[in-house]
Design a protein around this motif. Structure first.
Motif: not given
Length: 513
Positions: A73-89
């Motif tokens: 269940h999500l609040p009506e006023n939000i849009q959920t998302y995932a962020t992109a990033y890079a990195g040295h592993q």
């Protein structure tokens, strides 16, 4: 909980992919992708951090809130998302990465004006899952839930955990990456932080030469999370980098103080705010060993071993400096700042050891004393936490061998006992040069040396109990970790049982979760 108070801090400002497509793919020139949690039909709450919920402004838990805690269940006023990033592993450039198991719900502001981001971990696939399922298993979720809270109460900067719940699903994982996949119970953790921004977010934009977005991200970060920076133009970016260096060094010193080994110090696992983030194959130190790494993936090189965490953090900061160079454009400043990092770190590290030993200040010969102590700790396999606990209890006319025998993982024969006695004599001699009283010295030690640390074998036993429907140990550990400088449960103040020496998921772990 009042989840309708959750707002969106990020996606209205930066470019993103709003297709709600969970397919694993590259998303060039964007910092986020909108995505909905997978949803779970038969969730079950395991633990809820009511004190944290009240603190951040969500309020008390009600039974209906379980659907939000697992992303149903999500609040009506939000849009959920995932962020992109890079990195040295593990020292190598890995290109685009991103939130593969994490989905951001948004941000909430409490009545005091403090802002907190809220994020599900294990709630389904995102474009950044890299051919994985975006789920999390119970063992890794319990470890993150408990350890992040343990670090908070130890006084170490960290993300925190709001809730832990079964998803009702089973997830296939190969725990040791040895060709033996098994079904495990799935779980979701909600974790919180002032911000989940990482070194990797800045690395991604710089690598893609998206310099306008990089500048916007820098300005956004400084304005929202670094109010102490009041300079303008390129100077504010220099101040920003210096601030990150200081925060990172202070975090490393805190890890050394309590004996924490992260296990995967890739640049994408480094918080821009100097928080401990991404609890994977970590460990608290049992027997003291500068070369100890809990991560089987880190063998045999031991890049992220306990004793290397200071220098690896500096290496990671070099990569961040490269990413920020297009905005700072001052190679000498960046080089000088990073060269000063080592001096700052080691001075802060040695001052921290002074507090652990009860010394009033760092003196000329203390570095030699600490080096001798490290050699003794490794040779006699002393337990890091228990050694300092016994040092606090040390009194005159005590049998040194007997006093420290239960803090060592090896037999203290006559030769070893003599080495220990000689060290204690040097310690007592150093104490005599203090300008503070012994009572003040002991109070300093008690504030610096925890009586309880969340050892891997305790987590292992807790996970097994939860899998069998029991929560007694979970409740006991939760109480203990909230009071780490008190000995509430004497049974926790003991060495790791020998039966766990080679147990997968206890003494050794992998990145599998």
């Amino acid at each position: 909980m009042n989840i309708e108070r959750i707002q969106q801090p990020f996606i209205k400002i930066f470019p993103g992919d709003t297709s709600n497509n969970p397919m694993q793919r590259n998303t060039p020139k964007v910092l986020f992708s909108t995505i909905k949690p997978a949803g779970f039909e038969k969730p079950q709450l395991i633990a809820f951090n009511e004190a944290l919920s009240e603190e951040i402004g969500l309020g008390k838990y009600e039974k209906k809130d379980l659907d939000f805690l697992v992303g149903n269940h999500l609040p009506e006023n939000i849009q959920t998302y995932a962020t992109a990033y890079a990195g040295h592993q593990f020292g190598n450039w890995a290109g685009q990465l991103g939130d593969g198991r994490a989905i951001l719900a948004g941000e909430i502001t409490n009545d005091a004006g403090k802002r907190t981001e809220i994020q599900w971990k294990g709630a389904g696939a995102t474009p950044y899952s890299r051919h994985a399922d975006g789920r999390a298993v119970l063992r890794s979720s319990v470890r993150e839930y408990l350890m992040s809270e343990a670090m908070f109460h130890l006084g170490v900067p960290t993300t925190r955990a709001l809730s832990l719940a079964f998803t009702g699903e089973e997830v296939v994982r190969d725990i040791m990456y040895n060709g033996n996949p098994q079904l495990e119970k799935g779980a979701v953790v909600i974790r919180t932080a002032e911000s989940f921004l990482r070194f990797g977010h800045f690395e991604l934009m710089s690598a893609q030469r998206e310099y306008n977005t990089l500048e916007e991200l820098l300005d956004f970060t400084i304005e929202n999370y670094f109010p102490e920076i009041t300079s303008t133009d390129s100077q504010k970016y220099k101040d920003f980098f210096e601030n990150i260096c200081t925060r990172t060094a202070n975090l490393m010193v805190e890890w050394f103080r309590v004996g924490f080994v992260h296990g995967v110090m890739n640049t994408d696992n480094m918080s821009i705010l100097g928080l401990t983030i991404d609890y994977g194959p970590y460990s608290m130190m049992d027997e003291y060993d500068l070369n100890f790494t809990p991560n089987t993936t880190d063998l045999p090189g031991r890049r992220y071993a306990f004793g290397k965490q200071g220098q690896i953090s500096q290496w990671n900061l070099w990569q961040l400096a490269n990413a920020l160079h297009p905005m700072i454009k001052d190679e000498k400043f960046l080089e000088d700042t990073l060269n000063r990092y080592g001096n700052y770190f080691w001075e802060a590290h040695d001052k921290m050891l002074c507090r652990k030993f009860g010394f009033d200040e760092l003196k000329k010969n203390d570095e030699e004393f600490f080096t001798n102590w490290q050699g003794l700790m490794q040779e006699l396999q002393f337990d890091y936490t228990l050694f300092f606990n016994q040092l606090e209890k040390l009194t005159s006319n005590v049998d040194i061998k007997e006093h420290f025998s239960n803090a060592s993982y090896t037999f203290l024969n006559e030769e070893n006992s003599n080495k220990l006695k000689n060290f204690i004599e040097s310690y007592e001699s150093r104490l005599k040069s203090n300008t503070i009283s012994r009572e003040e010295s002991l109070k300093m030690m008690e504030r610096s040396n925890p009586k309880f640390t969340l050892r891997n074998y305790l987590l292992y036993e807790c996970i097994e109990e939860i899998e069998n429907g029991k929560t007694e140990l979970l409740e006991k550990l939760t109480k203990a970790l909230k009071n780490p400088y008190q000995e509430l449960f004497p049974e926790f103040s003991s060495k790791r049982p020998s039966g766990y020496d080679d147990t997968a998921g206890c003494s050794t772990l992998s990145c599998s979760s």
